[in-house]
Design an enzyme around this catalytic site. Structure first.
Site: not given
Ligand SMILES: *Cc1c(COP(=O)(O)O)cnc(C)c1O
Length: 495
Positions: A112
């Site tokens: 993120k």
């Molecule tokens: C948010 C997240 C995901 C999923 O990603 P999306 O964009 O919501 O599909 C996978 N792994 C981690 C560690 C995340 O924080």
């Protein structure tokens, strides 16, 4: 020529990129999509010589056409700096026949950070451009990682506030500690008695409450989103796929123009949609493999054409993927039905009324670039153990899902193309589940003792983000039920 954005539900067209970022979600409840997906205007050979920041500029300028070159470069250079623990920003690691694209070298050690490091700069730049007088309130639902990454980006940014809702019993201990110890006068964290879908639904409801918008406007506030429903989240995520491909070329791992596959551990469908956008921009990606955990609603959708969230919500060892309503799928649906907003709205209405909708054969044909797989908790644990014991490479529980799905996909299809696997979190963020996978039993040690053991065992340096929470003071303790979210938001305004 300016690239403009439109809502997937038809209520808004001709929206500039900066307006779309400011608003987050369209007023008709739809998501903004660019009216066309732009092509890369630099060659792969040029890209191969570029830094992460240069690649970011080459990609972002195609999407954010109402930002000046100076503005974009300002945002990029402030986002992708020493906050990351490696100059490469998103390094690749080769292990077990896959290329792991490590997206967890930012401040909060999950992918993120790749987008949320830059979103606050986009937001404040967009606010200036559009002469916004109100204070911007970032309203965020998190499955564990978005919340911390967004707060760390927006903490003490003048003219902004941020409120994060997370599922009280649905995140790892490290994730929870990271959020509850967040500093910054303008931050608020609230644990809700419910799961991520409850949090996300509640947030979307507040966004669609036009009376509420008027009410807070009079108080000098307006809402925006740091979730991947915001196009300002999605576009920065396109960058690292382009960067990864170019680096594989530069390092001689692939030939220029060779097609590769990508596997993405998927929750809200944002990360994999960004990979799809990269493909549409002209990057030689063949298939996009959508990896799910036990909450395999997306796998079932790609297999059968039916999206059905009427099922048990399972709390897994990969909590950031514990989602039954994948918001960004709406963007793909919209594109796959030929940008038919009415059809998209019908499907979304069916989803909120009955929890289910069906795609047409034409839509399924359009989506054939996507493959899907899932790995349950025991397959995930076995993959983490194998990756560590056979390759000495430590992966987290979300990346474990992706790696296991990649292997299943290869065995099933015989497709041996080079594979980029999105590695979305540091193993330290999910230390308990990772150690349990490797040791084969539930470890007894406390959280930080376990982290030290993991370090001894693997030699992987303990990230700064972990050191920061070891002795940090808890600063947030608010809780609420999903139906109290609106009141909770309002009560933070008087602060
Ligand atoms: C948010 C997240 C995901 C999923 O990603 P999306 O964009 O919501 O599909 C996978 N792994 C981690 C560690 C995340 O924080």
């Amino acid at each position: 020529m300016d690239l403009l954005y439109e809502s997937t539900r038809g209520g808004e067209t001709g929206v500039t990129a900066s307006q779309a970022i400011l608003k987050g979600l369209a007023a008709d409840g739809g998501l903004y999509v660019p009216e066309r997906i732009p092509k890369l205007d630099v060659s792969l050979a040029q890209l191969a010589g570029m830094s992460y920041q240069e690649t970011a500029f080459a990609v972002m300028k195609q999407f954010l056409t109402d930002f000046t070159e100076e503005e974009l470069k300002y945002c990029i250079s402030h986002a992708y700096d020493e906050k990351f623990d490696t100059e490469e920003i998103a390094p690749l690691a080769k292990a077990g026949g896959m290329y792991f694209l490590e997206l967890f070298h930012g401040k909060t050690i999950a992918f993120k950070d790749m987008a949320l490091s830059i979103l606050p700069y986009f937001m404040t730049t967009a606010a200036k451009k559009n002469h916004v007088k109100n204070e911007i309130v970032i309203l965020t639902a998190t499955s564990g990682d978005t919340g911390k990454a967004a707060m760390s980006g927006f903490a003490d940014v003048p003219g902004t506030r941020i409120i994060v809702f997370y599922p009280k019993d649905g995140v790892s201990r490290v994730q929870e500690l990271q959020m509850l110890t967040q500093k910054g006068e303008n931050t608020a964290v609230v644990g809700i008695y419910g799961n991520f879908d409850d949090a996300q639904t509640g947030v979307k409801k507040i966004f669609n409450d036009h009376d509420f918008a008027k009410e807070i406007d009079a108080m000098g506030f307006q809402l925006s989103s740091a979730n991947s429903i915001n196009i300002g989240r999605l576009i920065p995520q396109v960058v690292y796929y382009v960067y990864a491909y170019a680096k594989l070329c530069a390092n001689g791992e692939i030939k220029e123009g060779e097609t590769v596959n990508v596997t993405v551990p998927t929750g809200n469908f944002g990360n994999i949609l960004a990979a799809y956008f990269a493909k549409q921009m002209g990057l030689p990606i063949d298939r996009l493999i959508c990896a799910s955990n036990d909450n395999k609603v997306l796998y079932d959708f790609f297999e059968t054409g039916v999206y059905d969230k009427n099922r048990e919500f399972i709390l897994t060892s990969s909590p950031s993927m514990d989602i039954l309503v994948s918001s960004n799928l709406e963007r793909l649906l919209y594109l796959s039905c030929g940008r038919d907003a009415e059809h998209t709205r019908e499907m979304m209405d069916q989803l909120s009324a009955g929890g289910r909708y069906e795609s047409t054969p034409e839509m399924r044909e359009f989506m054939k670039d996507f493959a899907a797989g899932y790995a349950d908790m025991s397959e995930n644990a076995a993959e983490i153990k194998k990756m560590f014991e056979e390759n000495g490479y430590l992966i987290d529980t979300h990346t474990g899902v992706a790696a296991a799905v990649c292997e299943k996909y290869r065995a099933l299809t015989g497709d041996g193309k080079k594979m980029i696997v999105a590695s979305t979190a540091s193993p330290y963020k999910f230390s308990r589940s990772v150690m349990e996978a490797i040791l084969g039993k539930q470890p007894e040690a406390g959280e930080f003792e376990l982290i030290d053991k993991m370090h001894e065992m693997s030699g992987v340096p303990i990230p700064q983000a972990i050191e920061e929470i070891r002795d940090a003071k808890i600063r947030h303790d608010r809780r609420c039920r999903p139906e109290e979210m609106k009141e909770t938001v309002k009560s933070t305004f008087s602060k």
